[in-house]
Structures are given as structure tokens and as C-alpha cells.
Design a protein around this motif. Sequence first.
Motif, PDB file in Angstrom:
ATOM      1  N   LEU A 179       0.851  -1.189   0.000  1.00 47.16           N
ATOM      2  CA  LEU A 179       0.000   0.000   0.000  1.00 47.16           C
ATOM      3  C   LEU A 179       0.882   1.232   0.000  1.00 47.16           C
ATOM      4  CD1 LEU A 179      -2.674  -0.920   2.696  1.00 47.16           C
ATOM      5  CD2 LEU A 179      -3.231  -0.090   0.424  1.00 47.16           C
ATOM      6  N   ASN A 180       0.373   2.326  -0.522  1.00 50.36           N
ATOM      7  CA  ASN A 180       1.112   3.590  -0.460  1.00 50.36           C
ATOM      8  C   ASN A 180       0.153   4.755  -0.644  1.00 50.36           C
ATOM      9  OD1 ASN A 180       1.567   2.289  -3.352  1.00 50.36           O
ATOM     10  ND2 ASN A 180       1.473   4.499  -3.668  1.00 50.36           N
ATOM     11  N   ASP A 181       0.579   5.909  -0.168  1.00 51.62           N
ATOM     12  CA  ASP A 181      -0.168   7.162  -0.351  1.00 51.62           C
ATOM     13  C   ASP A 181      -1.598   7.027   0.154  1.00 51.62           C
ATOM     14  OD1 ASP A 181       1.783   8.995  -2.021  1.00 51.62           O
ATOM     15  OD2 ASP A 181       1.944   6.984  -2.838  1.00 51.62           O
ATOM     16  N   THR A 182      -1.714   6.679   1.422  1.00 52.06           N
ATOM     17  CA  THR A 182      -3.036   6.538   2.038  1.00 52.06           C
ATOM     18  C   THR A 182      -3.598   7.888   2.496  1.00 52.06           C
ATOM     19  OG1 THR A 182      -1.986   6.019   4.163  1.00 52.06           O
ATOM     20  CG2 THR A 182      -2.604   4.170   2.747  1.00 52.06           C
ATOM     21  N   HIS A 183      -2.745   8.855   2.793  1.00 53.99           N
ATOM     22  CA  HIS A 183      -3.127  10.257   3.019  1.00 53.99           C
ATOM     23  C   HIS A 183      -4.248  10.451   4.039  1.00 53.99           C
ATOM     24  CE1 HIS A 183      -0.615  12.187  -0.093  1.00 53.99           C
ATOM     25  NE2 HIS A 183      -0.776  11.051  -0.766  1.00 53.99           N
ATOM     26  N   ILE A 184      -4.161   9.779   5.166  1.00 56.12           N
ATOM     27  CA  ILE A 184      -5.162   9.962   6.211  1.00 56.12           C
ATOM     28  C   ILE A 184      -5.176  11.436   6.652  1.00 56.12           C
ATOM     29  CG2 ILE A 184      -5.775   9.394   8.599  1.00 56.12           C
ATOM     30  CD1 ILE A 184      -6.416   7.183   6.576  1.00 56.12           C
ATOM     31  N   GLY A 185      -6.361  12.027   6.684  1.00 53.16           N
ATOM     32  CA  GLY A 185      -6.518  13.435   7.026  1.00 53.16           C
ATOM     33  C   GLY A 185      -6.764  14.338   5.838  1.00 53.16           C
ATOM     34  N   GLU A 186      -6.504  13.864   4.627  1.00 53.92           N
ATOM     35  CA  GLU A 186      -6.747  14.685   3.436  1.00 53.92           C
ATOM     36  C   GLU A 186      -8.247  14.833   3.208  1.00 53.92           C
ATOM     37  OE1 GLU A 186      -6.333  13.767  -1.203  1.00 53.92           O
ATOM     38  OE2 GLU A 186      -4.373  14.020  -0.234  1.00 53.92           O
ATOM     39  N   ASP A 187      -8.681  16.043   2.850  1.00 56.98           N
ATOM     40  CA  ASP A 187     -10.101  16.241   2.543  1.00 56.98           C
ATOM     41  C   ASP A 187     -10.334  16.971   1.228  1.00 56.98           C
ATOM     42  OD1 ASP A 187      -9.241  18.770   3.225  1.00 56.98           O
ATOM     43  OD2 ASP A 187     -10.613  19.028   4.912  1.00 56.98           O
ATOM     44  N   ARG A 188      -9.262  17.359   0.552  1.00 58.35           N
ATOM     45  CA  ARG A 188      -9.355  18.042  -0.741  1.00 58.35           C
ATOM     46  C   ARG A 188      -8.460  17.288  -1.715  1.00 58.35           C
ATOM     47  NH1 ARG A 188     -10.341  23.551  -0.707  1.00 58.35           N
ATOM     48  NH2 ARG A 188      -8.372  24.025  -1.754  1.00 58.35           N
ATOM     49  N   HIS A 189      -9.073  16.694  -2.734  1.00 56.52           N
ATOM     50  CA  HIS A 189      -8.328  15.786  -3.600  1.00 56.52           C
ATOM     51  C   HIS A 189      -8.231  16.333  -5.024  1.00 56.52           C
ATOM     52  CE1 HIS A 189      -6.683  11.971  -4.907  1.00 56.52           C
ATOM     53  NE2 HIS A 189      -7.566  11.938  -5.901  1.00 56.52           N
ATOM     54  N   GLY A 190      -7.046  16.168  -5.623  1.00 61.58           N
ATOM     55  CA  GLY A 190      -6.894  16.458  -7.039  1.00 61.58           C
ATOM     56  C   GLY A 190      -6.395  17.838  -7.374  1.00 61.58           C
ATOM     57  N   ILE A 191      -5.868  18.592  -6.390  1.00 64.50           N
ATOM     58  CA  ILE A 191      -5.314  19.919  -6.660  1.00 64.50           C
ATOM     59  C   ILE A 191      -3.968  19.749  -7.353  1.00 64.50           C
ATOM     60  CG2 ILE A 191      -4.475  22.044  -5.613  1.00 64.50           C
ATOM     61  CD1 ILE A 191      -6.457  21.563  -3.340  1.00 64.50           C
ATOM     62  N   LEU A 192      -3.780  20.418  -8.465  1.00 67.17           N
ATOM     63  CA  LEU A 192      -2.537  20.327  -9.207  1.00 67.17           C
ATOM     64  C   LEU A 192      -1.512  21.351  -8.732  1.00 67.17           C
ATOM     65  CD1 LEU A 192      -3.945  19.791 -12.824  1.00 67.17           C
ATOM     66  CD2 LEU A 192      -3.143  18.061 -11.210  1.00 67.17           C
ATOM     67  N   VAL A 193      -1.937  22.576  -8.534  1.00 68.73           N
ATOM     68  CA  VAL A 193      -1.039  23.628  -8.070  1.00 68.73           C
ATOM     69  C   VAL A 193      -1.873  24.673  -7.348  1.00 68.73           C
ATOM     70  CG1 VAL A 193      -1.177  24.884 -10.261  1.00 68.73           C
ATOM     71  CG2 VAL A 193       0.755  25.284  -8.733  1.00 68.73           C
ATOM     72  N   GLU A 203     -18.549  13.149  -0.666  1.00 69.98           N
ATOM     73  CA  GLU A 203     -19.977  13.421  -0.586  1.00 69.98           C
ATOM     74  C   GLU A 203     -20.368  13.703   0.862  1.00 69.98           C
ATOM     75  OE1 GLU A 203     -22.540  10.703  -3.035  1.00 69.98           O
ATOM     76  OE2 GLU A 203     -20.639   9.615  -3.146  1.00 69.98           O
ATOM     77  N   PRO A 204     -21.261  14.663   1.080  1.00 68.92           N
ATOM     78  CA  PRO A 204     -21.707  14.966   2.450  1.00 68.92           C
ATOM     79  C   PRO A 204     -22.294  13.735   3.129  1.00 68.92           C
ATOM     80  CG  PRO A 204     -22.438  16.669   0.929  1.00 68.92           C
ATOM     81  CD  PRO A 204     -21.886  15.551   0.092  1.00 68.92           C
ATOM     82  N   GLY A 205     -21.958  13.578   4.401  1.00 73.47           N
ATOM     83  CA  GLY A 205     -22.525  12.492   5.181  1.00 73.47           C
ATOM     84  C   GLY A 205     -21.734  11.205   5.163  1.00 73.47           C
ATOM     85  N   LEU A 206     -20.726  11.106   4.273  1.00 69.99           N
ATOM     86  CA  LEU A 206     -19.912   9.900   4.220  1.00 69.99           C
ATOM     87  C   LEU A 206     -18.618  10.092   5.008  1.00 69.99           C
ATOM     88  CD1 LEU A 206     -20.277   8.754   0.502  1.00 69.99           C
ATOM     89  CD2 LEU A 206     -21.577   8.012   2.514  1.00 69.99           C
ATOM     90  N   GLU A 207     -18.007   8.996   5.401  1.00 78.21           N
ATOM     91  CA  GLU A 207     -16.750   9.048   6.132  1.00 78.21           C
ATOM     92  C   GLU A 207     -15.648   9.643   5.255  1.00 78.21           C
ATOM     93  OE1 GLU A 207     -16.253   8.124   9.379  1.00 78.21           O
ATOM     94  OE2 GLU A 207     -18.447   7.985   9.411  1.00 78.21           O
ATOM     95  N   PRO A 208     -14.581  10.182   5.863  1.00 72.29           N
ATOM     96  CA  PRO A 208     -13.477  10.729   5.057  1.00 72.29           C
ATOM     97  C   PRO A 208     -12.958   9.689   4.069  1.00 72.29           C
ATOM     98  CG  PRO A 208     -13.203  11.311   7.373  1.00 72.29           C
ATOM     99  CD  PRO A 208     -14.348  10.339   7.310  1.00 72.29           C
ATOM    100  N   PHE A 209     -12.718  10.121   2.845  1.00 73.59           N
ATOM    101  CA  PHE A 209     -12.361   9.151   1.812  1.00 73.59           C
ATOM    102  C   PHE A 209     -11.062   8.406   2.094  1.00 73.59           C
ATOM    103  CE2 PHE A 209     -10.642  13.183   0.128  1.00 73.59           C
ATOM    104  CZ  PHE A 209      -9.350  12.821  -0.210  1.00 73.59           C
ATOM    105  N   PRO A 210     -10.006   9.033   2.688  1.00 73.27           N
ATOM    106  CA  PRO A 210      -8.807   8.227   2.948  1.00 73.27           C
ATOM    107  C   PRO A 210      -9.066   7.081   3.926  1.00 73.27           C
ATOM    108  CG  PRO A 210      -8.301  10.569   3.067  1.00 73.27           C
ATOM    109  CD  PRO A 210      -9.793  10.448   3.065  1.00 73.27           C
TER     110      PRO A 210
END
Length: 491
Positions: A179-193, A203-210
Motif C-alpha cells: 500500500l502507499n499514499d493513504t493520506h489519512i486526514g486529506e479532505d481536498r483531492h486532485g489539486i494540481l497547483v 460526498e456529504p454524510g460519508l466518512e473521510p475518503f482516505p
Amino acid sequence: MYHRTRGRAPVGAISRRRLLTSGLGLAGLVVVGSGPAGAFPLDHMATGSTAGLVVTDLELVTVTDTSATFSWACYDGPHLPVGGLRPMVPSDSEVLIGPADAPGPLTTVHRDDTPRAFHLVTVTGLEPGREYRFECRSRGLVAAPGLVATNQSWSPERLGRFRTLTPPPGDHVTTVALLNDTHIGEDRHGILVADFPEPILQEPGLEPFPEIMLTGALAEVRAHGVSRVLVNGDTTAEARPAEVRRFREIMDSHGTFGVDYHVTRGNHDRPHTPGSDPGAGYEAFPVLEGTADHRDPWGIEFVERQQLWTTEIGGLRVLGIDSTHLDDSGGEILPHQMDAIGAELAADPERPTLAMAHHPVSRESAMTNVSGPGFVVNERDATLLQDHFVRAPGVFMSWAGHTHRARRTAPDAAQHVDFVETGSGAGYPGGYTLLHLYTGGYMMNFHRIGTEDALRWSARSRWAGLGLNPEYTLGTTAHRNYVVTRDLSGI
């Protein structure tokens, strides 16, 4: 709405006798799904759009010696493969398959009328080393590839053909999960710069994606009967104390640190100063020796900065290398750690060894990753590390994360070493890799996490970076699933 099926054939699936008489000739084939089954000519249905439906993003995600996993998505109307989130349409799913050397129509081995928009279907019981034809359908439309990587003239998604892997010779010894790059705590995904483009959010109401992705991966790893897990860096978003604790909590649900699972540090796990993120809680930790004000919650919980660790999995030796800078996303290996690596390898150079460092170390990786040479281990340290590998013929793999992509790159000096980067666990393609070790080599297989919430997130993160992210990270089927034959009898 999001779908994965695998395992025992349910009521309504094709019978084994029907499979044997339909040209598959596969004793033990397990078909998945429910609903009416049948066979159709290859040209029975045309690809395209019906009543606003577009069936695309076809991927041959996983190929093993006895199975294949297919993924595709259903969208509302024609669209470019890049851009923002696209509206999806729940639809049925159907998989047809047949040996490439057996003429005639394909056989439906999976049919499910449950409407879902993102499909992931595994078919098992295939024969090793055999070529197959396949189609995936929704509402009778044949799923088409949607990415550059899957739309090449030679890609299995374009050809509608694949070949199962042939396992290495010898006995299977053990399987290890990567496994790699699990990023626990991330909430904004896909920013390039900076803050561009607009990030993909959960989506609102779901657990954090990481957390959804990591817990889903660990559950599937256990279902595969695998107990040993290696996590290669960027375990957290920014090594905030709460993130480190949460990552540890999730991993401890799998087993014991240093026994059942092992971790390396990634650039996101590096020490931080309290001023870099006021309120994160860094100030509660001691100042890291040799720095003005850096604090290291991750190192206190796991491994001190720039320290080599080793572990044994049977006869396999694993080297855990800290390749992180103090204040930069690129990689380095400080002299004291490089000396420790050299001493460890020199003490037993023939021993089968997996070296794991978060940053890639090959020149090809430096020149092909989107962030450039400064994003990987610097050339001097990469050369020194490969020189140690040259003198240690037992090193068979240099495994990296960091780039979030599935890619094998050419060695610069250590020609006997497989330099491989594996896909991210937190974002698209969203999975883990199983390393199957045999006395005569190894087999690598990437698996997309198939829990319902994980697939919901995969469907969203497909559009990260304006939809460009998967073009970079997915890679080819052959870079995610492959076999290497070599002497590993020492394991």
C-alpha cells in the motif's frame, strides 16, 4: 449504485455444464452476478449512446493467473474524458467472455439487473497463460475505453482481449500486501497547483475518503488471506498529530506494528514547524534534534527520521528506507542511512531483498513524472543506492509510491532490479497490490478497492485534476499486473 461482485456463483448464473459446452472449457470457472444468462454474437450490440446513456471508462483492472477484474462507468450523455464531475446513470451490468482460440459467440458469465453507475466485476476460474476475448455491457451497450492509456491500439480494452498470467515456476511461498499514499486526514483531492483546479470533495454524510479507502483495502487484504502489509509513505496528509494517531488506529485494527505491518515515511509525513499549521498540535512535541523548530509526531509514533529499518518475512528481507527531505517534496538519503543500507546489503548480498522507499530512484522516473527530476530522489543519492544494489544480486525490487501512478521504469545500473511505482490507495485508481512470492519468481497484481463506499469515491476521484489524474496514475494493465521469473529460492 456502485458494484463489485466476486466469489461463488449465485442463483441464475450459468451452470458449469453450460460453460463446458459453450466453448469455455474451464473446469472450476466461477461466474458472478445474477439474472438471465445467454450468449450473443460479438457484433450483436453496438457501442455508443442509447437514450442519453454513454458506457465508457472501460478498464481491465486486474489480471492474475486465474482471474480478471473489469471496471466501467455509465454517464448521462456524451462528454469529453476531461473536465469536472460528470452525471452518472445507474444501469445493469453484463460481462461476456470466451477463449480467443475458440470461435463463435462469447458467453455471458455475469449478468446483474441491479442499476448501478460504476461497475467492478471479477471473474475467476480462468486458465493460466490463456488468451480470452471479452465484452462488458450496460443496457446492451458495449463499454468503451475512455482514457488515453486504455485507448491504445495494443491495449486489452481496445482489443477486447487479454491473456491471463502464467505463475512463476516453483512453490508459492507467501503473499505480501503493498500500500502507499493513504493520506489519512486529506479532505481536498486532485489539486494540481495552489488551489487549482477545484478539488474533488467527499460526498456529504460519508466518512473521510482516505479512511474509507484504507479500511476497505485492509479488509480485502485479510479476505485474501494476507497478513503482512507494507505501507510505503504518505500515510498522512501532513503528519498532524491527530492524523498520525488515526492512521495508527486503523493499521492497529489489522495487526501489530513491526510484526503484521511496517511503514516508511513519505514527504507528507515529514516533520513540521508549529508555525506552518497553527492549531495542528505540533507544538506539543519536542523539537527535532538538529533543527530550529521542527516537530516529528510521525517519527515518535513509527520510525525516526532518516533511519533504515529491516524486517524478515520468511526468508525475504525488506529494507525500509526514509527518502524524505526535511522541507521539500523531493527525495534524499542522508549519508548515515546510505552507509547503513550498504552495510546491511554487504552482510548478505545474495539474500532475496525488497527495498522500499517512498520516492522513486530511477532516471526514467525522474524524467517522466509530471513534477520533474526534483520530485524523486536526487541523482547523486539515487546513483549511490543503485551502486549498492549492483553489489547485492539478491535485491530483486526497488518499490516506490509518491507519484501515485502504476509504472515500471528502467534501471540505470542495477539491471537485475525491478524498479516499480504502485498506484495510490487514497485516490484513483484507488487500490493495493499483492506481491505473490514463489521460489522461482514473483507475481504482482493490483486490485481496486471494491467496497461500496470505496467505489463511490473512485467514481468521484476519476475526475480529479479536471479528469487528467487517471490519465497519469492508472497506467497500463501490464504495469499493474505482471510476472518476473528469477531465483528466489532463498525465501
